[in-house]
Design an enzyme around this catalytic site. Sequence first.
Site, PDB file in Angstrom:
ATOM      1  N   TRP A 102      59.781  15.276   3.978  1.00 60.64           N
ATOM      2  CA  TRP A 102      59.301  16.297   3.028  1.00 60.64           C
ATOM      3  C   TRP A 102      57.803  16.489   3.148  1.00 60.64           C
ATOM      4  O   TRP A 102      57.303  17.610   3.060  1.00 60.64           O
ATOM      5  CB  TRP A 102      59.721  15.956   1.603  1.00 60.64           C
ATOM      6  CG  TRP A 102      61.204  16.054   1.429  1.00 60.64           C
ATOM      7  CD1 TRP A 102      62.079  15.050   1.124  1.00 60.64           C
ATOM      8  CD2 TRP A 102      62.020  17.238   1.577  1.00 60.64           C
ATOM      9  NE1 TRP A 102      63.368  15.521   1.081  1.00 60.64           N
ATOM     10  CE2 TRP A 102      63.365  16.857   1.347  1.00 60.64           C
ATOM     11  CE3 TRP A 102      61.743  18.574   1.892  1.00 60.64           C
ATOM     12  CZ2 TRP A 102      64.418  17.775   1.420  1.00 60.64           C
ATOM     13  CZ3 TRP A 102      62.800  19.478   1.960  1.00 60.64           C
ATOM     14  CH2 TRP A 102      64.113  19.075   1.729  1.00 60.64           C
ATOM     15  N   ASP A 172      54.049  16.038  -4.888  1.00 64.34           N
ATOM     16  CA  ASP A 172      55.456  16.455  -4.838  1.00 64.34           C
ATOM     17  C   ASP A 172      56.261  15.311  -5.446  1.00 64.34           C
ATOM     18  O   ASP A 172      56.461  14.275  -4.814  1.00 64.34           O
ATOM     19  CB  ASP A 172      55.879  16.713  -3.382  1.00 64.34           C
ATOM     20  CG  ASP A 172      57.367  17.039  -3.261  1.00 64.34           C
ATOM     21  OD1 ASP A 172      58.085  17.027  -4.286  1.00 64.34           O
ATOM     22  OD2 ASP A 172      57.817  17.302  -2.119  1.00 64.34           O
ATOM     23  N   LYS A 196      67.216  16.907  -8.548  1.00 66.30           N
ATOM     24  CA  LYS A 196      67.390  15.459  -8.417  1.00 66.30           C
ATOM     25  C   LYS A 196      67.379  14.783  -9.786  1.00 66.30           C
ATOM     26  O   LYS A 196      68.325  14.118 -10.150  1.00 66.30           O
ATOM     27  CB  LYS A 196      66.314  14.873  -7.512  1.00 66.30           C
ATOM     28  CG  LYS A 196      66.637  15.092  -6.032  1.00 66.30           C
ATOM     29  CD  LYS A 196      65.662  15.914  -5.287  1.00 66.30           C
ATOM     30  CE  LYS A 196      66.186  16.264  -3.904  1.00 66.30           C
ATOM     31  NZ  LYS A 196      65.192  16.950  -3.103  1.00 66.30           N
TER      32      LYS A 196
END
Length: 360
Positions: A102, A172, A196
């Site tokens: 990511w 993030d 999530k």
Amino acid sequence: MARVFNFSAGPAALPVEVLEQVREEMLDWHGEGMSVMEMSHRGKAFVSILEQAEADLRELLAVPSGYKVLFLQGGASAQFSMVPLNLASDNQAVDYVNTGSWSKKAIAEAKRYCQVSEVASSAAVNFSRVPTQQELQLNKDAAYLHYTSNNTIFGTEFHYVPDAGTVPLVCDASSNILSRPIDVSRFGLIYAGAQKNIGPAGMAIVIVRDDLIGNARPQTPTMMDYLPQAENDSCYNTPPTFAIYVAGLVFKKLLAEGGLEAVEAMNIQKSSMLYSAIDNSDFYECPTELASRSRMNVPFTLANSELDGDFLKQAAAAGLVTLKGHRSVGGMRASIYNAMPVEGVAALVDFMESFARQHG
Ligand SMILES: *Cc1c(COP(=O)(O)O)cnc(C)c1O
């Protein structure tokens, strides 16, 4: 009806009480005679849902004044572009910590607009750890420092908040937001995809300090400029209304459970159960370094990878699903976000022990 224990990395399990309440309110939300999906986003009913969700999120994270909370579309990945477009001018220097897939995507996007320095990387050890503060080669003139607080794929997590000095810190937090208390005042901007630890996919939550809003470069698409989003309280256009509603129910539940201190205690308990089962066995192994282990995503391998298929099949038969590891790590990965009950982790540990006895 049999609910399984779903260890998916995302979209991930939601609290069953929340799903039940959604079902309960599906046809007629609070006497409005319609579902939340069918309401005008400008109407009183939905505006109250949005305001309550924001208020509850602010309470959970103790968001100080001077920060805006935005509910945006495009998931976390849209923030990979919005952050450089809004926080840095053309070709300005920006700092990124590279801790896996990511981060790499965030870096690739920022490179389209900025001069990116990778201030630390754990690529050499296949991202099995996160760098320490001492390892970060920070540039004091950077427009911001970006890092990924939990690495969903590699199962590592920062257990400290990097010190960037006066450089705005951007995080993030897609896969560990709301899993523990954080000091929001340390950050310039925090973003997270919802699927999530928050609610339905397709939404991102952005918490951004006021002084970082309103500086987007001129060619920034309006939808990607934090200013019109903030000025219109996330309703510049039609926001993801249903996702906001479900997220609001999740926030209420976390508050009722005692807030993020209580949530963190539960997450420490659940992750310790699983890591202990792995560490106390010769059959399972965890590829991540101890100090960097994630409380949310627990990767592990079997002593004999030829048994992976049997493990997954028998686990699924026992109601334990989506345990296959990411292809870049192999083996298994159990994602145990807030909504995974301790009973689910206990059931997985029991299954792992019995599978190891049969095959060890
Ligand atoms: C899942 C994830 C993303 C991507 O989220 P989307 O909402 O699919 O864009 C980004 N960063 C991290 C850390 C993630 O876990």
